[in-house]
Design a protein around this motif. Sequence first.
Motif, PDB file in Angstrom:
ATOM      1  N   ARG A   1      -0.016  -7.515  10.590  1.00 56.80           N
ATOM      2  CA  ARG A   1      -0.264  -6.105  10.944  1.00 56.80           C
ATOM      3  C   ARG A   1      -0.053  -5.186   9.747  1.00 56.80           C
ATOM      4  N   SER A   2       0.845  -5.561   8.836  1.00 57.94           N
ATOM      5  CA  SER A   2       1.170  -4.693   7.693  1.00 57.94           C
ATOM      6  C   SER A   2       0.112  -4.736   6.594  1.00 57.94           C
ATOM      7  N   GLY A   3      -0.844  -5.673   6.693  1.00 59.34           N
ATOM      8  CA  GLY A   3      -1.887  -5.754   5.684  1.00 59.34           C
ATOM      9  C   GLY A   3      -1.815  -6.976   4.804  1.00 59.34           C
TER      10      GLY A   3
ATOM     11  N   GLU B   1      -9.819  -7.707   6.755  1.00 56.23           N
ATOM     12  CA  GLU B   1      -9.813  -7.081   5.434  1.00 56.23           C
ATOM     13  C   GLU B   1      -8.403  -6.643   5.014  1.00 56.23           C
ATOM     14  N   PRO B   2      -7.534  -7.603   4.697  1.00 56.94           N
ATOM     15  CA  PRO B   2      -6.143  -7.273   4.327  1.00 56.94           C
ATOM     16  C   PRO B   2      -6.068  -6.576   2.982  1.00 56.94           C
ATOM     17  N   GLN B   3      -4.916  -5.971   2.719  1.00 58.62           N
ATOM     18  CA  GLN B   3      -4.669  -5.352   1.415  1.00 58.62           C
ATOM     19  C   GLN B   3      -4.210  -6.377   0.384  1.00 58.62           C
TER      20      GLN B   3
ATOM     21  N   GLY C   1       0.807  -1.211   0.000  1.00 54.36           N
ATOM     22  CA  GLY C   1       0.000   0.000   0.000  1.00 54.36           C
ATOM     23  C   GLY C   1       0.837   1.257   0.000  1.00 54.36           C
TER      24      GLY C   1
END
Length: 519
Positions: free
Chosen positions: A332-334, A419-421, A318
């Motif tokens: 935690r980072s997506g 809802e991850p990236q 992102g």
Amino acid sequence: MSLLALEGVSKAYAGVPALRSVSLDIAPGEIHALMGENGAGKSTLIKILAGVVAPDEAAISVEGRAVTIDAPNAAFAHGLRFIHQELNVVPTLSVAENIFLGRPYPRRLGGLIDWRQLAEQARQALARLGISHIDPRHKMGRLGTGDRMLVSISTAFLDTEGAAAKIYVMDEPTAALTGDESERLFAVLREIRRAGGSVIYVSHRLDEVMQLCDRVTVLRDGAVIVTKPIAETPQDEIIRMMIGRAVDHAYPEPMAAAGDEAALVVDELAGDGLDPVSFAVKKGEIVGLAGLAGAGQSEVLRLLMGADTVRGGRVRIGGIEGRATDPAAAWRSGLAYVPRERRSEGLVLSRPITENITLAHLGRFSRGGAVLARRRERAIATARAAEVRLKARGLGQRCYELSGGNQQKVVFAKALSVEPQVLLLDEPTRGVDVGAKFDIYSLIREWSARGMAVLIASSDFPELLGMCDRIIVMREGGIATSLSAHGLSEEVLLTHCYGHHQAIVSEGQPALSAGGPAS
């Protein structure tokens, strides 16, 4: 006369029927397919045959003689041999010791273990499958997933004193095998058939069933729907009988085009056994990782998740740079991850569904980082379970009680719970039936349409071709090329994996540059 006959087999768990008066007969010298969705009752029937689960009602006969199978050693004594879908191995023991698990070791005078004879008999069992590259003395933990499965299969062909093998029961034996490894297994099964032995073959790979089997029995909701010769049963009819409805297309259509902005950018990422790799995945894009066994597909995902040691490179998620040092940091980072081994890497089987869905994100469901907010945890678990179309008695049900397909849906629910990236998928439909596969594919389409980037490592080339926008081909630990999936054939993709470039040019399939991150 039947080699094996079952009459009126019934079993219920907590009042919920798993098998409803199932009857099945296996003729001498046949390969008999047992088909059905996850949860149809196949595994319960196999466990009853193996003496692991006691039926509520059953009549079982072998070669016309009534038998009682109330323990695994009874099944063995009656000539039944089993290859189970999930790998049950002891990584710290040798290959030979794993092959002999549950069997008496060969002894020398004085009662000492004859280690040389142990290794030799294990080598002979492997040779039945045409396997010569696996050293019986090596530790099981040093082998890859495919080789571990080959070792597990070879246990059924171990010649030791005792009852002769008559019936081989195989549950998804090729799930972790390459095409060549599968063909070697099929040759052995055909030899068993020629010799008058029989095979009960469970697989969700319909092309294997159509190619290999003589008859098919379809189970649905714990009952037999039909038993028919394969030659008289089209593939689409088997699917319709399994799921009770027609599936017009194996893969759902894309719901939206990928965006222009990159969700994941990987620049010179390197690790043990993996050359520096660079690529990007755009928001809403589905990208596949293809290659032969051991080409590095799974290693890329594990490096991104911080599960393996990173030796260099940069990662941006992102637009924010930050390489994961451990799985918790990756979540935690997506990033979200669905591992290939759901039972050993994706689930805590003894815990309830709710806890498994929220396990990777407990900090987000707590008050002040100390007290778990149970109401919020249940709300998220309920929403995600509904979204993945989970079939269970309730969210308090232990995961080991679920079918393989529903266990996989729990792993997906965990991955999607915040809802991850970027969604990382390693063999996402391994051991999953056609109905559950379509549910999973639909879920991937829905989330990519919302802008999630998806990276799929899969040995199922039709799956990659049916789901992906673009396919990155890996070879010997590095990226060989990147191809548009539109109009790409399985033959051309496989040729790229082997590195035969001339054949690619003759097909007119353009290769896209994979030298650096996409913009």
